[in-house]
Write a protein that holds these residues in place. Structure first.
Motif, PDB file in Angstrom:
ATOM      1  N   ARG A 183      44.872 -90.137  34.259  1.00 40.55           N
ATOM      2  CA  ARG A 183      45.625 -89.148  33.479  1.00 40.55           C
ATOM      3  C   ARG A 183      46.846 -88.651  34.267  1.00 40.55           C
ATOM      4  NH1 ARG A 183      44.055 -86.066  29.645  1.00 40.55           N
ATOM      5  NH2 ARG A 183      44.195 -84.116  30.812  1.00 40.55           N
ATOM      6  N   VAL A 184      46.700 -88.437  35.568  1.00 39.17           N
ATOM      7  CA  VAL A 184      47.836 -88.008  36.388  1.00 39.17           C
ATOM      8  C   VAL A 184      48.905 -89.092  36.386  1.00 39.17           C
ATOM      9  CG1 VAL A 184      48.576 -87.512  38.757  1.00 39.17           C
ATOM     10  CG2 VAL A 184      46.546 -86.391  37.830  1.00 39.17           C
ATOM     11  N   ARG A 185      48.491 -90.354  36.560  1.00 40.59           N
ATOM     12  CA  ARG A 185      49.449 -91.473  36.568  1.00 40.59           C
ATOM     13  C   ARG A 185      50.217 -91.586  35.265  1.00 40.59           C
ATOM     14  NH1 ARG A 185      49.910 -95.930  40.405  1.00 40.59           N
ATOM     15  NH2 ARG A 185      51.302 -96.724  38.823  1.00 40.59           N
ATOM     16  N   SER A 186      49.547 -91.299  34.137  1.00 44.44           N
ATOM     17  CA  SER A 186      50.198 -91.440  32.836  1.00 44.44           C
ATOM     18  C   SER A 186      50.985 -90.195  32.436  1.00 44.44           C
ATOM     19  CB  SER A 186      49.151 -91.752  31.761  1.00 44.44           C
ATOM     20  OG  SER A 186      48.324 -90.616  31.537  1.00 44.44           O
ATOM     21  N   GLY A 187      50.872 -89.118  33.232  1.00 43.60           N
ATOM     22  CA  GLY A 187      51.573 -87.880  32.906  1.00 43.60           C
ATOM     23  C   GLY A 187      50.792 -86.962  31.988  1.00 43.60           C
TER      24      GLY A 187
END
Length: 106
Positions: free
Chosen positions: A16-20
């Motif tokens: 989720r962090v990687r995808s924003g």
């Protein structure tokens, strides 16, 4: 003791962090809640004579890896970077001192 959160939950937070879509707070929450359980991950039986640490791969996909790193007491690493990768860590047992440097070589 707090029940450890599954590694799959950390993997989902990192995705989720990687995808924003997520925040680093999710990752920090997992690390804090699970650090006692992380301390119980056994150190691999074989260790390289050229390194003062071992790594246990807990999860891997195309975007990131989740590792447990076991350092020997009083060791240090050379100055290095992680090639622009984002990194989170928690110290499950013992202490660690980190010195950050600003790259000036472009």
């Amino acid at each position: 003791m707090i029940d450890p959160l599954p590694v799959s939950q950390l993997a989902e937070s990192l995705r989720r962090v990687r995808s924003g879509d997520g925040t680093t707070a999710e990752v920090v929450q997992w690390l804090r809640a699970s650090s006692a359980a992380i301390a119980n991950i056994p150190m691999p039986a074989q260790r390289s004579r050229y390194r003062d640490y071992t790594r246990t791969l807990l999860y891997k996909n195309d975007l990131f890896e989740i590792l447990a790193v076991h350092w020997t007491p009083n060791c240090m690493s050379a100055i290095h970077d992680h090639g622009g990768a984002l990194c989170w860590l928690t110290v499950a047992r013992g202490a660690m001192r980190v010195e950050n440097y600003l790259r000036t070589d472009g």
